[in-house]
Design an enzyme around this catalytic site. Structure first.
Site, PDB file in Angstrom:
ATOM      1  N   TYR A  54       4.352   6.221  10.318  1.00  0.00           N
ATOM      2  CA  TYR A  54       3.503   5.086   9.933  1.00  0.00           C
ATOM      3  C   TYR A  54       4.293   4.048   9.116  1.00  0.00           C
ATOM      4  O   TYR A  54       4.162   2.839   9.348  1.00  0.00           O
ATOM      5  CB  TYR A  54       2.267   5.567   9.156  1.00  0.00           C
ATOM      6  CG  TYR A  54       1.162   4.527   9.148  1.00  0.00           C
ATOM      7  CD1 TYR A  54       0.217   4.474  10.175  1.00  0.00           C
ATOM      8  CD2 TYR A  54       1.087   3.586   8.132  1.00  0.00           C
ATOM      9  CE1 TYR A  54      -0.767   3.502  10.187  1.00  0.00           C
ATOM     10  CE2 TYR A  54       0.100   2.613   8.134  1.00  0.00           C
ATOM     11  CZ  TYR A  54      -0.834   2.583   9.161  1.00  0.00           C
ATOM     12  OH  TYR A  54      -1.810   1.612   9.178  1.00  0.00           O
ATOM     13  N   PRO A  89      -3.113  -0.622  19.430  1.00  0.00           N
ATOM     14  CA  PRO A  89      -2.921  -1.039  18.032  1.00  0.00           C
ATOM     15  C   PRO A  89      -3.172   0.049  16.985  1.00  0.00           C
ATOM     16  O   PRO A  89      -2.961  -0.190  15.797  1.00  0.00           O
ATOM     17  CB  PRO A  89      -3.937  -2.177  17.861  1.00  0.00           C
ATOM     18  CG  PRO A  89      -4.966  -1.955  18.913  1.00  0.00           C
ATOM     19  CD  PRO A  89      -4.283  -1.267  20.043  1.00  0.00           C
ATOM     20  N   LYS A 108       1.800  -0.977  15.276  1.00  0.00           N
ATOM     21  CA  LYS A 108       3.241  -0.980  15.552  1.00  0.00           C
ATOM     22  C   LYS A 108       3.803  -2.189  16.315  1.00  0.00           C
ATOM     23  O   LYS A 108       5.014  -2.388  16.328  1.00  0.00           O
ATOM     24  CB  LYS A 108       3.609   0.277  16.358  1.00  0.00           C
ATOM     25  CG  LYS A 108       3.530   1.551  15.547  1.00  0.00           C
ATOM     26  CD  LYS A 108       4.618   1.604  14.512  1.00  0.00           C
ATOM     27  CE  LYS A 108       4.467   2.745  13.552  1.00  0.00           C
ATOM     28  NZ  LYS A 108       4.678   2.396  12.171  1.00  0.00           N
ATOM     29  N   HIS A 124       0.836  -1.201   0.000  1.00  0.00           N
ATOM     30  CA  HIS A 124       0.000   0.000   0.000  1.00  0.00           C
ATOM     31  C   HIS A 124       0.874   1.256   0.000  1.00  0.00           C
ATOM     32  O   HIS A 124       1.884   1.315   0.697  1.00  0.00           O
ATOM     33  CB  HIS A 124      -0.889   0.034   1.249  1.00  0.00           C
ATOM     34  CG  HIS A 124      -2.032  -0.939   1.182  1.00  0.00           C
ATOM     35  ND1 HIS A 124      -3.127  -0.854   2.004  1.00  0.00           N
ATOM     36  CD2 HIS A 124      -2.260  -1.997   0.383  1.00  0.00           C
ATOM     37  CE1 HIS A 124      -3.966  -1.821   1.717  1.00  0.00           C
ATOM     38  NE2 HIS A 124      -3.464  -2.544   0.743  1.00  0.00           N
ATOM     39  N   TYR A 176      -9.058   4.765   8.514  1.00  0.00           N
ATOM     40  CA  TYR A 176      -9.176   5.074   9.940  1.00  0.00           C
ATOM     41  C   TYR A 176     -10.309   6.096  10.071  1.00  0.00           C
ATOM     42  O   TYR A 176     -10.184   7.221   9.571  1.00  0.00           O
ATOM     43  CB  TYR A 176      -7.879   5.688  10.470  1.00  0.00           C
ATOM     44  CG  TYR A 176      -6.734   4.699  10.607  1.00  0.00           C
ATOM     45  CD1 TYR A 176      -5.938   4.348   9.519  1.00  0.00           C
ATOM     46  CD2 TYR A 176      -6.451   4.127  11.843  1.00  0.00           C
ATOM     47  CE1 TYR A 176      -4.889   3.442   9.659  1.00  0.00           C
ATOM     48  CE2 TYR A 176      -5.400   3.226  11.996  1.00  0.00           C
ATOM     49  CZ  TYR A 176      -4.629   2.884  10.894  1.00  0.00           C
ATOM     50  OH  TYR A 176      -3.589   1.988  11.042  1.00  0.00           O
TER      51      TYR A 176
HETATM   52  P1  FAD Z   1       3.694 -12.854  20.793  1.00  0.00           P
HETATM   53  O1  FAD Z   1       3.199 -12.783  19.391  1.00  0.00           O
HETATM   54  O2  FAD Z   1       2.709 -12.677  21.901  1.00  0.00           O
HETATM   55  O3  FAD Z   1       4.428 -14.249  20.959  1.00  0.00           O
HETATM   56  C1  FAD Z   1       4.812 -14.757  22.218  1.00  0.00           C
HETATM   57  C2  FAD Z   1       4.890 -16.281  22.152  1.00  0.00           C
HETATM   58  O4  FAD Z   1       5.359 -16.746  23.394  1.00  0.00           O
HETATM   59  C3  FAD Z   1       3.524 -16.909  21.925  1.00  0.00           C
HETATM   60  O5  FAD Z   1       3.585 -17.853  20.883  1.00  0.00           O
HETATM   61  C4  FAD Z   1       3.196 -17.539  23.270  1.00  0.00           C
HETATM   62  O6  FAD Z   1       2.399 -18.719  23.148  1.00  0.00           O
HETATM   63  C5  FAD Z   1       4.591 -17.863  23.801  1.00  0.00           C
HETATM   64  N1  FAD Z   1       4.632 -17.974  25.264  1.00  0.00           N
HETATM   65  C6  FAD Z   1       3.968 -17.229  26.178  1.00  0.00           C
HETATM   66  N2  FAD Z   1       4.268 -17.645  27.424  1.00  0.00           N
HETATM   67  C7  FAD Z   1       5.144 -18.662  27.295  1.00  0.00           C
HETATM   68  C8  FAD Z   1       5.813 -19.500  28.219  1.00  0.00           C
HETATM   69  N3  FAD Z   1       5.632 -19.368  29.543  1.00  0.00           N
HETATM   70  N4  FAD Z   1       6.633 -20.459  27.752  1.00  0.00           N
HETATM   71  C9  FAD Z   1       6.843 -20.606  26.414  1.00  0.00           C
HETATM   72  N5  FAD Z   1       6.228 -19.850  25.490  1.00  0.00           N
HETATM   73  C10 FAD Z   1       5.388 -18.885  25.921  1.00  0.00           C
HETATM   74  N6  FAD Z   1       1.167  -5.088  15.551  1.00  0.00           N
HETATM   75  C11 FAD Z   1       1.533  -4.516  14.364  1.00  0.00           C
HETATM   76  O7  FAD Z   1       2.730  -4.259  14.165  1.00  0.00           O
HETATM   77  N7  FAD Z   1       0.651  -4.198  13.377  1.00  0.00           N
HETATM   78  C12 FAD Z   1      -0.674  -4.446  13.534  1.00  0.00           C
HETATM   79  O8  FAD Z   1      -1.436  -4.225  12.591  1.00  0.00           O
HETATM   80  C13 FAD Z   1      -1.123  -5.007  14.784  1.00  0.00           C
HETATM   81  N8  FAD Z   1      -2.420  -5.284  14.996  1.00  0.00           N
HETATM   82  C14 FAD Z   1      -2.781  -5.937  16.133  1.00  0.00           C
HETATM   83  C15 FAD Z   1      -4.110  -6.239  16.294  1.00  0.00           C
HETATM   84  C16 FAD Z   1      -4.524  -6.899  17.435  1.00  0.00           C
HETATM   85  C17 FAD Z   1      -5.971  -7.208  17.617  1.00  0.00           C
HETATM   86  C18 FAD Z   1      -3.562  -7.306  18.423  1.00  0.00           C
HETATM   87  C19 FAD Z   1      -3.984  -8.074  19.656  1.00  0.00           C
HETATM   88  C20 FAD Z   1      -2.231  -7.017  18.261  1.00  0.00           C
HETATM   89  C21 FAD Z   1      -1.834  -6.317  17.129  1.00  0.00           C
HETATM   90  N9  FAD Z   1      -0.503  -6.001  16.925  1.00  0.00           N
HETATM   91  C22 FAD Z   1      -0.145  -5.356  15.775  1.00  0.00           C
HETATM   92  C23 FAD Z   1       0.493  -6.356  17.931  1.00  0.00           C
HETATM   93  C24 FAD Z   1       1.274  -7.646  17.571  1.00  0.00           C
HETATM   94  O9  FAD Z   1       0.388  -8.684  17.269  1.00  0.00           O
HETATM   95  C25 FAD Z   1       2.212  -8.017  18.719  1.00  0.00           C
HETATM   96  O10 FAD Z   1       2.967  -6.906  19.076  1.00  0.00           O
HETATM   97  C26 FAD Z   1       3.147  -9.179  18.329  1.00  0.00           C
HETATM   98  O11 FAD Z   1       2.448 -10.405  18.357  1.00  0.00           O
HETATM   99  C27 FAD Z   1       4.346  -9.288  19.271  1.00  0.00           C
HETATM  100  O12 FAD Z   1       5.113 -10.409  18.951  1.00  0.00           O
HETATM  101  P2  FAD Z   1       5.941 -11.189  20.068  1.00  0.00           P
HETATM  102  O13 FAD Z   1       6.643 -12.286  19.344  1.00  0.00           O
HETATM  103  O14 FAD Z   1       6.690 -10.233  20.890  1.00  0.00           O
HETATM  104  O15 FAD Z   1       4.834 -11.789  21.057  1.00  0.00           O
HETATM  105  C1  PHB Z   2      -4.858  -4.910  11.095  1.00  0.00           C
HETATM  106  O1  PHB Z   2      -4.994  -5.060   9.864  1.00  0.00           O
HETATM  107  O2  PHB Z   2      -5.005  -5.849  11.891  1.00  0.00           O
HETATM  108  C2  PHB Z   2      -4.559  -3.571  11.633  1.00  0.00           C
HETATM  109  C3  PHB Z   2      -4.318  -2.536  10.756  1.00  0.00           C
HETATM  110  C4  PHB Z   2      -4.022  -1.272  11.250  1.00  0.00           C
HETATM  111  C5  PHB Z   2      -3.976  -1.078  12.618  1.00  0.00           C
HETATM  112  C6  PHB Z   2      -4.199  -2.118  13.487  1.00  0.00           C
HETATM  113  C7  PHB Z   2      -4.489  -3.384  12.997  1.00  0.00           C
HETATM  114  O3  PHB Z   2      -3.705   0.160  13.095  1.00  0.00           O
END
Ligand code: FAD
Ligand code: PHB
Length: 400
Positions: A394, A303, A307, A82, A211
């Site tokens: 962004y 969210p 980021k 995009h 948005y």
């Molecule tokens: P996680 O993805 O949470 O991974 C952690 C892993 O550790 C998991 O697999 C879990 O099962 C495992 N774990 C937990 N505890 C233990 C344990 N005790 N022992 C072993 N394993 C364990 N971010 C963006 O950049 N862009 C977006 O558009 C965006 N949209 C989002 C929309 C929603 C609805 C949500 C909820 C989040 C969004 N995010 C977005 C945020 C993004 O999803 C998270 O920041 C990202 O998943 C972080 O990755 P991570 O690997 O740090 O943690």
């Molecule tokens: C998404 O597509 O999940 C999404 C997009 C933009 C955001 C948050 C989540 O700001």
């Protein structure tokens, strides 16, 4: 699917990684490219990790990092590039030309769980060790030079000896809580709203993300593919899904995303529905002894700025450079600087996510706050300087 027989997990490695989310898997893969061994311990099943619906927007630098690491082929084929995003308020659209304002940078829409699939496949192809369904993971001797991770797998107690531990286990993991509380400063901010998100089998009603600020509250139109839409609605924190039957979700989305010229949101079967509270959280430092926190284990952002995943990738980039400098040149300065380097970016991203959230959500601030929000939106979409600042954040701030 990989047909390799399950391997016996190693008992010693260079970097023990807790969590097979994007942070843990990307770290493991990038370390492998630097010739550094790691073992990933994950509490959930592989299927759970590969299907959990989360983020979808990749900054320019995140997409390039995946490409450079050799795991971007499917993202390049199936992801949607995009060049702009749309702000909808007062019944009109205001486009931010992300590429035009940032010297050609873009964002890529590609689901987080697809990245996780690509990374797991890459680790498996390279013979990398990922232990799924690792139970009771606990961290020991973090203060010395020989930390260990204890866990249970396949009904047996196991121990992994490491040089370093990477806590990539998300916000609810055990790594952060393995650090003595008096060794950390915690910054925690709760917002008075939450997001209800759906995944729906219907082609996105717009080519670009929208948005929307509406008197009923914020709404976001996003997508995963040309056939699947991802949509969000501002709702009350603690709201229950039973109170949001599908027809009500669509009614409210239609209302908040409506435009007087007849633009229409089509509905379709809802494939997934969930509610997420909004919170900003940071721990400082992101390191304790030989434990390094990365991604959601160290910080979460609301969210609205898209980021979280990108920040996790940014931490990992810094950690890999620091570990490579340690193993190749016995340098410890980059490891010592890890937390400060990451936190400089984390706080800028917190600021941006907080600002986007404050500008777009209805928060009960009354008529004065409403007018300030509208003025802010008018300014940011009307001024080239303000639009450029938004666009720069962004698509992702540059790396040093
Ligand atoms: P996680 O993805 O949470 O991974 C952690 C892993 O550790 C998991 O697999 C879990 O099962 C495992 N774990 C937990 N505890 C233990 C344990 N005790 N022992 C072993 N394993 C364990 N971010 C963006 O950049 N862009 C977006 O558009 C965006 N949209 C989002 C929309 C929603 C609805 C949500 C909820 C989040 C969004 N995010 C977005 C945020 C993004 O999803 C998270 O920041 C990202 O998943 C972080 O990755 P991570 O690997 O740090 O943690
Ligand atoms: C998404 O597509 O999940 C999404 C997009 C933009 C955001 C948050 C989540 O700001």
């Amino acid at each position: 699917m990989n047909a390799r027989p399950p391997m016996t997990p190693p008992t010693r490695t260079q970097v023990g990684i807790v969590g097979a989310g994007p942070a843990g898997l990307l770290l493991s893969h990038l370390l492998y490219l630097e010739g550094i061994e790691s073992v990933v311990l994950e509490a959930r099943t592989r299927e759970y990790c590969e299907t959990r619906v989360r983020a979808g927007v990749l900054e320019h630098g995140t997409a390039r990092l995946l490409d450079a690491a050799g795991v971007g082929a499917r993202m390049r084929r199936e992801g949607l590039v995009h060049h702009g995003i749309v702000f909808r308020f007062g019944g009109r659209d205001h486009r931010i030309d992300l590429s035009g304002l940032t010297g050609g940078r873009t964002i890529t829409v590609y689901a987080q769980h697809e990245i996780v699939k690509d990374l797991i496949a890459a680790r498996r192809d390279a013979g990398g060790a990922i232990v799924f369904e690792a139970e009771n993971v606990s961290l020991h001797h973090l203060d010395g030079s020989a930390p260990t991770i204890r866990y249970r797998a396949g009904g047996e107690a196991r121990e992994l000896a490491c040089d370093f531990v990477a806590g990539c286990d998300g916000f609810h993991g055990i790594s952060r809580s393995s650090i003595p509380p008096d060794a950390l400063t915690v910054y925690d901010h709760h917002y008075p709203f939450a997001w209800l998100g759906i995944l729906a089998r219907v082609p996105p009603a717009s080519e670009e993300l929208i948005y929307a600020r509406h008197d009923h509250g914020f709404a976001l139109l996003s997508m995963r593919t040309r056939e699947i839409s991802r949509l969000y609605l501002q709702c009350d924190p603690g709201a229950e899904l039973d109170r949001w039957p599908d027809h009500l979700v669509w009614d409210e989305l239609r209302c908040r995303l409506e435009r007087p010229d007849g633009w229409a949101l089509r509905d379709g079967p809802i494939l997934q529905k969930g509610i997420t509270d909004m919170r900003s959280f940071v721990v400082d430092p992101m390191r304790h002894g030989r434990l390094f926190l990365a991604g959601d284990a160290a910080h979460i952002v609301p969210p609205t700025g898209a980021k979280g995943l990108n920040l996790a990738a940014a931490d990992v980039r810094v950690l890999v450079q620091a570990l490579a400098a340690f193993y190749k040149e016995r340098r410890t300065d980059l490891l010592d600087g890890y937390s400060d380097t990451c936190l400089r970016r984390v706080w800028k991203v917190q600021r941006f996510s907080w600002w986007m959230t404050s500008m777009l959500h209805r928060g009960g601030g009354g008529a004065f706050a409403d007018q300030i929000q509208l003025a802010e939106l008018d300014y940011v979409t009307g001024s080239r300087a303000a639009s450029a600042a938004l666009a720069e954040n962004y698509v992702g701030l540059p790396f040093d």
